[in-house]
Motif scaffolding. Structure first.
Motif, PDB file in Angstrom:
ATOM      1  N   ARG A 251       0.677  -1.367   0.065  1.00 54.67           N
ATOM      2  CA  ARG A 251       0.063  -0.009   0.065  1.00 54.67           C
ATOM      3  C   ARG A 251       0.750   1.235   0.032  1.00 54.67           C
ATOM      4  N   HIS A 252       0.211   2.399  -0.310  1.00 53.34           N
ATOM      5  CA  HIS A 252       0.624   3.683  -0.047  1.00 53.34           C
ATOM      6  C   HIS A 252       0.246   4.236   1.300  1.00 53.34           C
ATOM      7  N   ASP A 253       0.990   4.978   1.818  1.00 47.01           N
ATOM      8  CA  ASP A 253       0.654   5.918   2.907  1.00 47.01           C
ATOM      9  C   ASP A 253       1.274   7.139   2.939  1.00 47.01           C
ATOM     10  N   ASP A 254       0.717   8.140   3.831  1.00 46.15           N
ATOM     11  CA  ASP A 254       1.508   9.345   3.631  1.00 46.15           C
ATOM     12  C   ASP A 254       2.904   9.702   3.631  1.00 46.15           C
ATOM     13  N   ILE A 255       3.333  10.806   3.473  1.00 44.12           N
ATOM     14  CA  ILE A 255       5.019  10.814   3.318  1.00 44.12           C
ATOM     15  C   ILE A 255       5.297  11.163   4.825  1.00 44.12           C
ATOM     16  N   HIS A 256       6.436  10.544   5.181  1.00 47.23           N
ATOM     17  CA  HIS A 256       7.098  10.288   6.438  1.00 47.23           C
ATOM     18  C   HIS A 256       8.124  11.453   6.519  1.00 47.23           C
ATOM     19  N   THR A 257       8.030  12.595   7.579  1.00 48.67           N
ATOM     20  CA  THR A 257       8.973  13.625   7.644  1.00 48.67           C
ATOM     21  C   THR A 257       9.144  13.770   9.136  1.00 48.67           C
ATOM     22  N   PRO A 258       9.831  12.616   9.715  1.00 47.47           N
ATOM     23  CA  PRO A 258      10.173  13.137  11.183  1.00 47.47           C
ATOM     24  C   PRO A 258      11.364  13.976  11.362  1.00 47.47           C
ATOM     25  N   GLY A 259      11.563  14.515  12.554  1.00 47.11           N
ATOM     26  CA  GLY A 259      12.774  15.323  12.940  1.00 47.11           C
ATOM     27  C   GLY A 259      13.878  14.362  13.376  1.00 47.11           C
ATOM     28  N   TRP A 260      14.875  14.812  12.670  1.00 51.24           N
ATOM     29  CA  TRP A 260      16.056  13.672  12.767  1.00 51.24           C
ATOM     30  C   TRP A 260      17.658  14.425  12.340  1.00 51.24           C
ATOM     31  N   LYS A 261      18.695  13.788  12.532  1.00 49.26           N
ATOM     32  CA  LYS A 261      19.900  14.666  12.431  1.00 49.26           C
ATOM     33  C   LYS A 261      19.859  15.326  11.014  1.00 49.26           C
ATOM     34  N   ARG A 262      19.294  14.687   9.723  1.00 47.21           N
ATOM     35  CA  ARG A 262      19.122  15.245   8.558  1.00 47.21           C
ATOM     36  C   ARG A 262      17.692  15.187   8.325  1.00 47.21           C
ATOM     37  N   GLY A 263      17.063  16.319   7.761  1.00 45.83           N
ATOM     38  CA  GLY A 263      15.739  16.059   7.353  1.00 45.83           C
ATOM     39  C   GLY A 263      15.507  15.475   6.047  1.00 45.83           C
TER      40      GLY A 263
ATOM     41  N   ARG B   2      -1.831   8.033  -5.156  1.00 50.92           N
ATOM     42  CA  ARG B   2      -0.650   8.688  -5.940  1.00 50.92           C
ATOM     43  C   ARG B   2      -0.853  10.133  -6.492  1.00 50.92           C
ATOM     44  N   ASP B   3      -2.235  10.451  -6.461  1.00 50.66           N
ATOM     45  CA  ASP B   3      -2.747  11.619  -7.118  1.00 50.66           C
ATOM     46  C   ASP B   3      -2.422  12.622  -5.781  1.00 50.66           C
ATOM     47  N   TYR B   4      -2.815  12.165  -4.588  1.00 51.86           N
ATOM     48  CA  TYR B   4      -2.618  12.902  -3.366  1.00 51.86           C
ATOM     49  C   TYR B   4      -1.060  13.173  -2.994  1.00 51.86           C
ATOM     50  N   LEU B   5      -0.002  12.430  -3.164  1.00 51.25           N
ATOM     51  CA  LEU B   5       1.375  12.183  -3.125  1.00 51.25           C
ATOM     52  C   LEU B   5       1.893  12.981  -4.043  1.00 51.25           C
ATOM     53  N   GLU B   6       1.568  13.061  -5.351  1.00 54.35           N
ATOM     54  CA  GLU B   6       2.048  13.684  -6.478  1.00 54.35           C
ATOM     55  C   GLU B   6       1.839  15.281  -6.131  1.00 54.35           C
ATOM     56  N   THR B   7       0.574  15.464  -5.931  1.00 51.89           N
ATOM     57  CA  THR B   7       0.407  17.079  -5.542  1.00 51.89           C
ATOM     58  C   THR B   7       1.356  17.470  -4.280  1.00 51.89           C
ATOM     59  N   ARG B   8       1.456  16.897  -3.325  1.00 51.47           N
ATOM     60  CA  ARG B   8       2.056  17.368  -2.342  1.00 51.47           C
ATOM     61  C   ARG B   8       3.721  17.430  -2.619  1.00 51.47           C
ATOM     62  N   LEU B   9       4.153  16.426  -3.299  1.00 54.55           N
ATOM     63  CA  LEU B   9       5.420  16.436  -3.828  1.00 54.55           C
ATOM     64  C   LEU B   9       5.939  17.565  -4.925  1.00 54.55           C
ATOM     65  N   GLN B  10       4.837  17.801  -5.813  1.00 59.39           N
ATOM     66  CA  GLN B  10       5.218  18.871  -6.978  1.00 59.39           C
ATOM     67  C   GLN B  10       5.060  20.183  -6.409  1.00 59.39           C
ATOM     68  N   ALA B  11       4.129  20.477  -5.183  1.00 59.73           N
ATOM     69  CA  ALA B  11       4.236  21.687  -4.576  1.00 59.73           C
ATOM     70  C   ALA B  11       5.444  21.907  -3.759  1.00 59.73           C
ATOM     71  N   SER B  12       6.303  20.890  -3.489  1.00 62.28           N
ATOM     72  CA  SER B  12       7.550  20.839  -2.486  1.00 62.28           C
ATOM     73  C   SER B  12       8.729  20.974  -3.517  1.00 62.28           C
ATOM     74  N   GLY B  13       8.482  21.080  -4.948  1.00 62.93           N
ATOM     75  CA  GLY B  13       9.682  20.821  -5.776  1.00 62.93           C
ATOM     76  C   GLY B  13      10.347  19.553  -6.141  1.00 62.93           C
ATOM     77  N   SER B  14       9.609  18.472  -5.922  1.00 62.69           N
ATOM     78  CA  SER B  14       9.837  17.176  -6.336  1.00 62.69           C
ATOM     79  C   SER B  14       8.906  16.507  -7.126  1.00 62.69           C
ATOM     80  N   SER B  15       8.964  15.223  -7.027  1.00 59.16           N
ATOM     81  CA  SER B  15       7.998  14.384  -7.741  1.00 59.16           C
ATOM     82  C   SER B  15       7.918  13.147  -7.277  1.00 59.16           C
TER      83      SER B  15
END
Length: 733
Positions: free
Chosen positions: A479-491, A532-545
């Protein structure tokens, strides 16, 4: 047996062999890294994703041949796995191909708990859930629904129930695990420890573990960093009634009496202050309350602590001096599980104060300041519920520093004798509440009193037997889940994506939540076509894909400062703007502003303190049905001091039952007589002793501690359930 430093995270050939035979071949304990220049696969492709065998969420590379996952290894580009996996992560195929998986939606056709269900279509099951939830909303209001969630996939269900109109969203991990620690560090430093914890183990010179079983809980990154620290000649101090794996590497093992941690911590503070071994400049610049702290610990000498803890005063002094001598590259690990005896916020405060005296907060080799990668949110409506609207506290009861909803509170709000507005419906995602919450008899009574309950999970568990509808979710490898962005030594941003299509009739959580939202008239909160549509929208708005993240599995930021030495400006978002050794917040709430000792539970003749914990091959009851991991550890045993076993007439490997102070009797469990535990304690690994007949591998193996946890002491600061207040005696099975 002591291990060579470089052998610390290695285990026997049996473990590696069992995993190899089951299809998770190769680097079972992450002993080598994958060859990223020329990745080797037995099949068609290698798919990056991240793990859900525990909450750590390490990056993995899944090898696929002919549509089947053949092995799982660590992603070398992922900051948490660094190319290595713990045994649970390597055994992920055992979950994917578990023959006992939930295969299709089920409706209950007999009484709750009788385990008689009718297989139905997804359409019928979802219609049933939506109809019953709508009925509850109309009759009792939306606040009558509670969501119990554990696991990263729960994010979509949180959106769903917020849109439904309830703030009764909880995870047992707060009040039954990490909550007191987080409250304590918030009160002291103005910031929580985070998950994963912000500890810089690899650069520490001295590490104190007090009730933190690194090497057995197998938090992958931390075990790797602990091994690195040991290779660099770091010293370890272990405080534990049991001679744990980490104790085998320690300079000092302090076999403390259960329930007396605060006494030891205060004695350490006493030594460090009396001998002026603290970081004077750091404390002068950044802390307040030193005078009050000196007065508070003036009489808390190692000799005083000895009468409370049973730990030799000379060893208390020596370990305190060792810790202080390495400052600021020294830390007292805050731990993860921190609900012990009901005095747990104060215990966490003592740990936080010690770290402040060492000058370790924000310092290399101490507790760093995490950084986080920014990913744009989805540009759609966001549901909101009123703050403080949860029904987790009875009228007149306040836990002033509970900044998350209490799971046991929502459970109690579902009982017939609840004084206040009741909870009438449960949605349970990925958590077996009969093992996760104390007092399981109360949990059963609460479920019997509900108008409706739905459970979303991968495997059957005790909680599914009490559900009205069971919805089979796809595993993390499907499955897909949301994007994981925890706080760590490197973002970083990590992607969970399907490695293979869902087996049987299981469906991903995002799909289940969106379908329910549509049926409940809440589709506006899920305005995307698919994940995929949900994730693509978030990533494109963040300068990635999405294509880039699908290929790499993780996007990692450049290195940034994470310590004061590297240029991070010291910041402490407490009311005073300083580290608060003396807590005015606690004082204003009518609670002790300095950590105080609470008397531990007293034992009667032939009784033992009941201790429970983890094993490196299992994540509590979530993995005990896993055939891959079960080849390594199929059941738990009961540790007992060899001298006490002989005194009571028990023989090695004999099966016994445990009887707690309220007369509850456990299933039979085999004894392990050992010198590695205090004579007044017994210990067992949590998560065994399943009773659900659908768990054909795990059912009846070992014993569960959960039924024995009939008493708790509730932390007055944040509502956590101190569970190590139960005592047992042994009888022959």
């Amino acid at each position: 047996m002591k291990l060579d430093r470089r052998q610390f995270i290695k285990v026997s050939g049996l473990a590696a062999g069992a995993t190899y035979a089951a299809g998770a071949k190769g680097d079972f304990w992450g002993l080598t890294r994958p060859n990223t220049d020329a990745p080797q696969t037995e099949g068609d492709r290698i798919v990056p994703t991240f793990c859900e065998m525990c909450f750590w969420k390490c990056g993995v590379l899944a090898h696929v041949k002919d549509g089947r996952v053949t092995k799982i290894e660590g992603n070398p580009d992922h900051p948490l796995s660094q190319g290595r996996l713990c045994p649970r992560g390597a055994g992920g195929t055992g979950l994917l191909y578990d023959p006992d998986r939930l295969r299709q939606p089920l409706l209950r056709v007999k009484k709750r708990g009788e385990q008689v269900f009718e297989p139905v279509s997804w359409s019928r099951a979802l219609d049933e859930v939506a109809e019953k939830l709508d009925r509850v909303r109309q009759k009792h209001g939306p606040e009558a629904l509670a969501l119990f969630s554990h696991g990263f996939g729960g994010s979509f269900f949180k959106t769903l129930v917020k849109a439904y109109g309830t703030g009764n969203i909880t995870a047992p991990s707060f009040a039954q695990c990490r909550g007191p620690r987080d409250a304590a560090f918030q009160l002291t430093f103005g910031a929580a420890v985070g998950s994963p914890e912000r500890v810089d183990l690899e650069n520490a010179r001295v590490i104190a573990l007090i009730g933190s079983h690194l090497g057995e809980n197998m938090h992958n990154t931390q075990v790797q960093e602990l091994a690195t620290a040991i290779d660099r000649r770091a010293e370890i101090i272990v405080v534990d009634p049991r001679f744990s794996t980490a104790a085998g590497k320690a300079r000092h093992w302090l076999p403390i009496k259960p329930g007396t941690d605060v006494a030891l911590l205060l004695a350490w503070i006493n030594v460090i202050l009396e001998e002026e071994r603290f970081d004077h400049r750091y404390v002068a610049e950044h802390a307040i309350g030193l005078t009050q702290l000196r007065e508070h610990v003036a009489g808390k000498t190692p000799e005083w602590a000895w009468t409370q803890t049973g730990v030799d005063p000379d060893q208390i002094r020596a370990s305190a001096r060792l810790l202080a001598g390495a400052r600021p590259a020294a830390l007292v690990h805050p731990g993860r599980h921190s609900t012990w005896d009901g005095n747990d916020t104060q215990r966490g405060r003592a740990i936080a104060i010690l770290n402040a005296l060492l000058g370790s907060w924000g310092r290399k080799g101490g507790l760093f300041v995490p950084t986080k990668k920014k990913i744009a949110p989805y540009p759609g409506p966001v549901p909101h519920v009123a703050e403080g609207a949860a029904r987790d506290m009875p009228e007149g009861v306040v836990y002033p520093f509970a900044d998350e909803v209490l799971a046991h509170g929502l459970r109690d709000a579902s009982l017939p004798d609840w004084k206040g507005e009741p909870i009438k419906a449960w949605m349970v995602y990925g958590t077996n509440l009969l093992h996760a919450l104390p007092q399981p008899a109360r949990t059963i009574e609460a479920m019997q009193n509900l108008d409706f309950s739905v459970v979303i999970d991968v495997l059957p568990a005790e909680v599914t037997g009490w559900a009205d509808v069971i919805l089979p979710e796809a595993t993390y490898l499907e499955r897909h889940d949301d994007i994981h962005t925890p706080g760590w030594k490197r973002g970083y941003a990590a992607l969970r994506q399907p490695v293979v299509p869902p087996l049987h009739q299981s469906r991903p959580g995002w799909w289940i939540a969106r379908e329910l939202a549509t049926r409940l008239g809440l589709g506006e909160y899920f305005p995307w076509e698919d994940a995929r549509d949900y994730l693509e929208t978030r990533l494109q708005a963040s300068g990635s894909s999405l294509a880039e993240l699908e290929r790499k599995g993780v996007l990692v930021d450049d290195e940034a400062p994470i310590t004061f030495e590297e240029g991070i400006a010291p910041s402490f978002p407490t009311p005073s703007g300083k580290i608060e050794l003396y807590s005015q917040q606690l004082a204003d709430a009518g609670l002790p502003p300095m950590p105080e000792m609470v008397a531990p539970v007293k034992l009667e003749s032939e009784q033992f303190h009941l201790l429970f914990g983890r094993a490196p091959t299992h994540t509590f009851g979530r993995t005990t049905n896993n055939r891959v991991l079960g080849e390594v550890m199929a059941e738990n045993v009961l540790w007992i001091n060899a001298g006490r076993a002989k005194e009571l007439g028990f023989s090695r490997n004999e099966k016994v039952t445990l009887v707690n102070q309220d007369g509850v009797v456990s299933d039979p469990i085999r004894l392990r007589a050992t010198e590695r535990i205090r004579p007044d304690c017994v210990y067992m690994v949590h998560g065994f002793g399943h009773t659900n007949p659908k768990l054909r591998f795990a059912r009846g193996k070992g014993a569960a501690d959960s039924p024995l946890i009939t008493r708790t002491r509730v932390d007055p600061a944040m509502g956590g359930t101190g569970m190590n207040v139960n005592v047992v005696r042994l009888q022959r099975a």
